[in-house]
Design a protein around this motif. Structure first.
Motif, PDB file in Angstrom:
ATOM      1  N   LEU A 150      -2.862  -3.510  11.855  1.00 41.39           N
ATOM      2  CA  LEU A 150      -3.178  -3.550  10.427  1.00 41.39           C
ATOM      3  C   LEU A 150      -4.028  -4.794  10.203  1.00 41.39           C
ATOM      4  O   LEU A 150      -3.712  -5.869  10.734  1.00 41.39           O
ATOM      5  N   THR A 151      -5.117  -4.627   9.459  1.00 38.66           N
ATOM      6  CA  THR A 151      -5.977  -5.806   9.240  1.00 38.66           C
ATOM      7  C   THR A 151      -6.292  -5.967   7.755  1.00 38.66           C
ATOM      8  O   THR A 151      -6.263  -4.989   6.997  1.00 38.66           O
ATOM      9  N   ASP A 152      -6.621  -7.203   7.398  1.00 34.77           N
ATOM     10  CA  ASP A 152      -7.030  -7.579   6.051  1.00 34.77           C
ATOM     11  C   ASP A 152      -6.013  -7.197   4.975  1.00 34.77           C
ATOM     12  O   ASP A 152      -6.185  -6.235   4.223  1.00 34.77           O
ATOM     13  N   LYS A 153      -4.982  -7.987   4.951  1.00 37.29           N
ATOM     14  CA  LYS A 153      -3.917  -7.809   3.952  1.00 37.29           C
ATOM     15  C   LYS A 153      -4.517  -7.912   2.552  1.00 37.29           C
ATOM     16  O   LYS A 153      -5.313  -8.817   2.277  1.00 37.29           O
ATOM     17  N   ILE A 154      -4.183  -6.967   1.698  1.00 36.71           N
ATOM     18  CA  ILE A 154      -4.708  -7.010   0.332  1.00 36.71           C
ATOM     19  C   ILE A 154      -3.778  -7.895  -0.513  1.00 36.71           C
ATOM     20  O   ILE A 154      -2.551  -7.794  -0.379  1.00 36.71           O
ATOM     21  N   GLY A 155      -4.384  -8.710  -1.322  1.00 39.44           N
ATOM     22  CA  GLY A 155      -3.596  -9.539  -2.231  1.00 39.44           C
ATOM     23  C   GLY A 155      -3.053 -10.795  -1.555  1.00 39.44           C
ATOM     24  O   GLY A 155      -2.119 -11.410  -2.055  1.00 39.44           O
TER      25      GLY A 155
END
Ligand code: ADP
Length: 635
Positions: A150-155
């Motif tokens: 999983l990449t680029d956590k939102i928030g």
């Protein structure tokens, strides 16, 4: 292999979620779990896992690297990247850099900024920029099957411990779903195999049944060729027969060359099935099967450039199986199946073709036997017909000849008789001009013509009887009377040879239904034969008895008897026993055939047995009429 503990890289924010947030997370996890466990088809399942993971933790991108047997990534479903972007990136990662590291470690990995990590190898061109990463391994039944990325956590700048925890829980659900999918796939495969097995078994059964019920070779072999193709999963099949064809060279027309002719084929190019198209014995795979007597499997035709292969109708031939056909120890040809795929036949298919080949061999053998039997029967029928026609011609000739001879013979006999009397009178009157030898000559003519007349009359009698032109005059007859009359008629014969004739008759009336004259004719014939074929001074016996529902007249003599193998033949026309063939005894060979025909016209039987102590017993058996009284014992 147990899942290792989480290794965190980067900053972890220790902030415990509140109860409400935890409930929301668990509900989301539950939804995700339901979404993935409902899917059994592997590709869709992988996609659902990736989508569910991205949604669950709230990040821009997600991917699932599925580990192959070779230790590298074999599939790489993604979420958050469009088809177009994927195409631009090109081939999915194999697992070198960070992904490879994770795969080999089999542990969770959390990185705040990938660009800062010394182990990375960098993104390929057109890859969207990605910063934070959370990687979680998925274990199925203790084995690592892949990693969720999983990449680029939102928030937020990076993934939290909470995210790790959630994704790890999701990974356990994913493992369950993957196990199910795997079991489902195995199940489906087993089902497919079982149904293929069933289909094969049914086809074999059908073919065997067809062989038992059909003797027509064409029918059975066509069925075998069709089954061989369908059941082995091929696109063509053929049965080749080994034929010995005349050699092409003109020098000798004696030489023959063994070649194959595909008498039965399916899926092959038309030209091969045509009469002129044949496979050579040397250089073809079928030829090799026949020469070695063993199944030949060619997994890839390209690997055998020197071999002659048949052409398929709609594809190019890539692999084949050829099985020899033996029947009754003789090599007959081969059964071949063809595939348009390299390695098109597995061990089971080969076995199946071998099974069909042995059925084909049996069918060929049976059909050959059947054809031979049919040919034999036809020949026998033709021969029978020819004999019947000959027999008929002979009958007609004899009947016409006898008829034509009768009148002139009567004239000759009467004239000779008259001449004899007159010459005799002249001689007795002492007439000088008459030679005495003339009387002897005329006497011979008279005697000869009498014998000829006897023969001609017998012949006419027999042909009329056989042609059904003679009818019997049936009355109630006392057999004793018939026997007495016959004895009286033949008595002088016995006296002339000093033979004693003893007659044994029952005391009471012995009734049969018959034609008195004809019954007498039979018995006279038997008595005169007994006289003719037994020596002077011997004893002859005639006896009337009853056995079961038959009355019997038995004539027994002390002659030489009839050899066992001729006891039936003496009832054939003109047949003389080998013991009398060179006799000078006057004979026509017609008495017994007439007597038997007459006996049969009375629904009776006539045969000869060997008398105890030598000689013959001729037995005439006649049915006792239903109403007849039980007779007393013979005296
Ligand atoms: P024929 O006596 O005129 O030859 P038959 O049909 O009556 O014709 O007999 C056929 C043959 O059967 C005879 O030639 C003889 O060889 C054999 N046969 C008939 N009766 C006797 C007998 N009682 N004993 C031995 N042989 C017999």
């Amino acid at each position: 292999m147990t899942p290792p503990e989480v290794v965190g890289i980067g900053h972890v924010e220790k902030k415990a979620p509140d109860a409400d947030q935890r409930v929301q997370q668990l509900l989301a996890l539950n939804r995700a779990a339901i979404a993935i466990t409902g899917e059994l088809e592997l590709d869709s399942l992988l996609q659902r896992i990736v989508d569910a993971a991205r949604e669950l933790v709230g990040c821009k991108y997600a991917a699932l690297g599925v580990l192959g047997d070779d230790g590298y990534i074999t599939r790489f479903p993604t979420s958050g990247i469009s088809e177009k972007e994927r195409e631009l990136i090109g081939a999915p990662p194999r697992g070198h850099g960070l992904l490879g590291l994770m795969l080999r470690a089999g542990r969770t990995l959390r990185i705040a900024d990938m660009s800062q990590d010394p182990r990375r190898v960098g993104f390929p061109p057109h890859h969207p920029p990605m910063t934070s990463l959370l990687g979680v391994p998925i274990y199925v039944r203790g084995s690592l099957v892949g990693d969720l990325y999983l990449t680029d956590k939102i928030g937020g700048p990076e993934f939290q411990e909470e995210d790790e925890w959630l994704v790890q829980l999701l990974a356990t659900h994913a493992a369950t779903a993957l196990t199910n999918a795997q079991l489902h796939a195995e199940n489906m495969h087993a089902l497919e195999t079982a149904s293929l097995e069933r289909a094969r078994f049914q086809a074999l059964f059908k073919v065997s049944q067809a062989i038992n019920s059909a003797v027509q070779l064409d029918e059975v072999i066509s069925l075998i060729v069709d089954s061989a193709m369908t059941l082995s999963g091929g696109v063509g099949a053929a049965v080749y027969f080994l034929e010995h064809l005349p050699a092409d060279d003109e020098e000798s027309d004696q030489r023959t060359v063994p070649r194959f002719v595909a008498r039965y084929a399916v899926g092959l190019d038309e030209s091969l099935v045509a009469e002129s198209a044949r496979l050579p014995m040397v250089g073809s795979v079928a030829g090799r099967a026949v020469r070695t007597g063993e199944t030949q499997v060619v997994a890839d035709t390209a690997a055998e450039p020197g071999t002659v292969f048949p052409k398929l109708a709609n594809a190019s031939l890539r692999s084949l199986v050829a099985v020899p056909l033996f029947a009754n120890g003789e090599m007959l040809g081969a059964l071949s199946t063809y595939s348009d795929q390299v390695d098109g036949f597995d061990a089971e298919s080969v076995q199946l073709v071998e099974g069909l080949a042995s059925i084909a061999s049996t069918a060929l053998f049976n059909a050959t036997l059947y054809e031979e039997a049919m040919r034999g029967r036809e020949a026998a029928e033709r021969e029978g017909q020819r004999l019947r026609e000959l027999e008929q011609m002979k009958d007609e000739f004899l009947s016409t000849a006898a008829h034509e001879l009768r009148t002139p013979l009567t004239t000759i006999r009467m004239s000779a008789g008259l001449a004899f009397e007159q010459i005799k009178a002249l001689l007795e009157a002492g007439h000088d001009g008459v030679d005495r030898r003339l009387l002897d000559l005329v006497g011979l003519v008279q005697e000869g013509s009498e014998r000829m007349q006897y023969l001609v009359n017998n012949l006419l009698d027999l042909t009329r009887l056989e042609q059904g032109k003679t009818t019997l005059v049936l009355r109630d007859v006392d057999l004793r009377e018939v026997v007495n009359a016959s004895v009286a008629a033949t008595r002088p014969l016995f006296d002339s040879k000093d033979q004693t004739l003893s007659v044994h008759l029952p005391e009471t009336y012995y009734e049969v239904k018959g034609d008195r004259d004809r019954l007498e004719q039979i018995i006279i014939n038997l008595l005169s034969n007994a006289h003719k074929y037994s020596p002077s001074g011997s004893a002859i016996e005639v006896r009337v008895t009853r056995k079961g529902d038959e009355c019997r007249v038995m004539v027994r003599d002390n002659g030489a008897g009839v050899p066992a193998d001729e006891r039936e033949r003496i009832f054939e026309r003109f047949y003389r026993s080998s013991l009398h063939r060179n006799d000078r005894t006057p004979s026509t060979g017609l008495g017994l055939p007439i007597a038997r025909t007459l006996a049969e016209m009375h629904r009776g039987r006539l045969w000869v047995e060997e008398a105890p102590g030598g000689g013959s017993i001729f037995i005439l058996a006649l049915p006792v009429p239903q109403s007849a009284t039980v007779p007393a014992r013979a005296t």
